[in-house]
Design a protein around this motif. Structure first.
Motif: not given
Length: 68
Positions: A35-58
């Motif tokens: 469960g911890l590994a799954a939550r950590h992976a989901a968090k990393l995916r979300r952070l990567a997605r948010d980072e990609t959105k912010s870079v694309t937006k800028s």
């Protein structure tokens, strides 16, 4: 049945309960780790997605120029 047989039966029953509890703890620990590994992976995916959105937006937004 004499006293020694009763004591031996109780000791064996206690041993079985201890092993069952140990097995339960190991299973819960493994499930927690998954469960911890799954939550950590989901968090990393979300952070990567948010980072990609912010870079694309800028990159896509043109900076506003100031008129002196």
């Amino acid at each position: 049945m004499n006293v020694d047989d009763v004591v031996a039966a109780r000791i064996e029953a206690a041993r079985v309960r201890i092993q069952a509890a140990k097995r339960r703890r190991e299973e819960l620990s493994a499930a927690r780790a998954r469960g911890l590994a799954a939550r950590h992976a989901a968090k990393l995916r979300r952070l990567a997605r948010d980072e990609t959105k912010s870079v694309t937006k800028s990159v896509t937004e043109a900076p506003e120029k100031e008129n002196p």
